[in-house]
Design a protein around this motif. Sequence first.
Motif, PDB file in Angstrom:
ATOM      1  N   ALA A 459       0.833  -1.212   0.000  1.00 37.63           N
ATOM      2  CA  ALA A 459       0.000   0.000   0.000  1.00 37.63           C
ATOM      3  C   ALA A 459       0.861   1.252   0.000  1.00 37.63           C
ATOM      4  O   ALA A 459       0.690   2.159   0.818  1.00 37.63           O
ATOM      5  N   VAL A 460       1.802   1.289  -0.936  1.00 35.30           N
ATOM      6  CA  VAL A 460       2.698   2.437  -1.020  1.00 35.30           C
ATOM      7  C   VAL A 460       1.969   3.587  -1.692  1.00 35.30           C
ATOM      8  O   VAL A 460       1.355   3.422  -2.751  1.00 35.30           O
ATOM      9  N   GLY A 461       2.044   4.750  -1.120  1.00 32.17           N
ATOM     10  CA  GLY A 461       1.421   5.933  -1.708  1.00 32.17           C
ATOM     11  C   GLY A 461      -0.077   5.851  -1.760  1.00 32.17           C
ATOM     12  O   GLY A 461      -0.703   6.458  -2.633  1.00 32.17           O
ATOM     13  N   GLU A 495      12.922  -2.125  10.622  1.00 29.32           N
ATOM     14  CA  GLU A 495      13.915  -1.674   9.637  1.00 29.32           C
ATOM     15  C   GLU A 495      13.647  -2.317   8.283  1.00 29.32           C
ATOM     16  O   GLU A 495      13.729  -1.654   7.244  1.00 29.32           O
ATOM     17  N   SER A 496      13.345  -3.604   8.276  1.00 25.70           N
ATOM     18  CA  SER A 496      13.020  -4.266   7.009  1.00 25.70           C
ATOM     19  C   SER A 496      11.741  -3.703   6.409  1.00 25.70           C
ATOM     20  O   SER A 496      11.606  -3.596   5.180  1.00 25.70           O
ATOM     21  N   LYS A 497      10.794  -3.313   7.251  1.00 25.86           N
ATOM     22  CA  LYS A 497       9.554  -2.718   6.754  1.00 25.86           C
ATOM     23  C   LYS A 497       9.840  -1.404   6.037  1.00 25.86           C
ATOM     24  O   LYS A 497       9.301  -1.135   4.948  1.00 25.86           O
ATOM     25  N   LYS A 498      10.690  -0.560   6.625  1.00 24.80           N
ATOM     26  CA  LYS A 498      11.049   0.696   5.971  1.00 24.80           C
ATOM     27  C   LYS A 498      11.751   0.446   4.644  1.00 24.80           C
ATOM     28  O   LYS A 498      11.486   1.114   3.643  1.00 24.80           O
ATOM     29  N   LEU A 499      12.657  -0.549   4.652  1.00 22.89           N
ATOM     30  CA  LEU A 499      13.398  -0.853   3.429  1.00 22.89           C
ATOM     31  C   LEU A 499      12.468  -1.345   2.324  1.00 22.89           C
ATOM     32  O   LEU A 499      12.589  -0.944   1.156  1.00 22.89           O
ATOM     33  N   LEU A 500      11.520  -2.215   2.663  1.00 26.93           N
ATOM     34  CA  LEU A 500      10.587  -2.727   1.653  1.00 26.93           C
ATOM     35  C   LEU A 500       9.718  -1.609   1.097  1.00 26.93           C
ATOM     36  O   LEU A 500       9.480  -1.541  -0.119  1.00 26.93           O
ATOM     37  N   ARG A 501       9.228  -0.726   1.948  1.00 25.06           N
ATOM     38  CA  ARG A 501       8.398   0.388   1.467  1.00 25.06           C
ATOM     39  C   ARG A 501       9.208   1.328   0.583  1.00 25.06           C
ATOM     40  O   ARG A 501       8.699   1.850  -0.417  1.00 25.06           O
TER      41      ARG A 501
END
Length: 543
Positions: A459-461, A495-501
């Motif tokens: 759900a990016v953007g 941290e992985s969540k931020k990287l994936l987004r």
Amino acid sequence: RLQELVRMFKERTEKAKEKLIDPDSSDEESVIAGEPSSSRSPSQVETQRRSAHGKQIRWIRACWPIRFPASIDPFTNILYVLWMFLVSAAWNWNVWLIPVRWAFPYQTPQNAPYWLLADYTCDLIYILDIAVFQPRLQFVSGGDIVCDKKEMRKNYMKTKRFKFDVASLAPLELLYFKTGINPLLRLPRLLKINSFFEFNERLEAILTKAYIYRVIRTTTYLLYCLHCNACLYHWASSYIGLGATQWVYNGVGNSYIRCYYFAVKTLITIGGLPDPTSLFEIVFQLINYFVGVFAFSIMIGQMRDVVGAATAAQTYYRTCMDNTIKYMTSYRIPKDVQNRVKTWYNYTWQSQGMLDEQELLTQLPDKMRLDIAVDVNYSIVSKVPLFQGCDRQMIFDMLKSLRSVVYLPGDYVCKKGEVGREMYIIKAGEVQVVGGPDERTVFATLRAGSVFGEISLLAVGGVNRRTANVISHGFANLFILDKKDLNEILVHYPESKKLLRKKARKMLNKGKKPEPKEEAKEPAPVPAASLKSETPRLLRAAL
């Protein structure tokens, strides 16, 4: 590697010691080799003795790592399985040949030493198994694996198997001096039957197709029953007298083959046998018939169980497919849909050997399921660019939530505008991103290792719907990761969540066209300051 370095340093130290003790030993040895032995001096003899002693020590040190293990894991040690095969072979020697040597005249005074040599070789194997191997077997006590020598020995001596093993070596052969060589005195050797059963269990555990061995073993049981019956028939014939009646063996031809043929006809109740004449013959024949009925009913039941266990998965597949076809027929599903369902069943079974991989692993603990998932799927998922740089443990947790699904040629994996609830990883095959007015224009072809659907899943953007149509090009096997499972995993890995987004946002922006930059407009010319207007004439006139 540290052990290898230590060994090299030790060898280097030994060589240095030898040079310090006798720096000219090499020269003296060459001189001594050319001189006769009588011309050697005491110092030369001492030097040669030391060098020989040093070589012996090095040889012993080289063989030191090759030693018998202090403890043996009976479930994973292949060498122990091979040893149990040898013990089982010794046990089968006694089981098969003791009745033959007792009933048939194959053991004679001329060949008796060869029979005794084979017997005592089997006895030596029994002794080694009792004294060396069995006391070194590891066991579990209170959840701990016990490897202590004394504890392993005590545990073995407490078991019933130890008592049977000791009883199997009862020295009844001492009676040979009184009765002669009688094979029946070796019957206690059959008490080591536990080793035979243990070998079967260990062998089935390491075979990929254990049902083949089970079929062979069940057939061997049947052959052994016939073997024992043949021996009893020859003994009965000898007791009555060879050729004395029409029922007994007449002594013509190969005695074992003729008696075995009689045993087969009797136990299988084929018929065509000569009628018994005496009471002894009638009783013997009745016992044969009863034993044949029970033996064959047991063998047929075991064979049915073995074949049923071997084909259980295929039977389940056929049952599911038949029930699905029956359901579609009852609801009058179109034929093309039915054919696609049949194709899915056939391809899934041929490619995977099962319909649902997750159902097979549900009984295992999470740790074992993770180990299997890592060995099977980690090589594919770790190469996905989206997950590179993420926490390794996060990928391990994700592997347990993946579901494998097979798509047929032309199947829509996802459609544009749908709400994204899954992410797809291509395990095998290809998929195509299509669009255009006729939905046939191929924009891209994705192969094994590619990922799609991650933008809607993350759900990016604010994008939570599919941005393209994806269809299967040929048969495709995909991993599916649900949004709910991914969110539960990413909670523990921020941290992985931020990287994936971040990666998903880049992929989304990469697909958009850059907005045209507005050309810089020239600033409007500022009007120059007007000169001071002249004083009106009326004002001048008033002034």
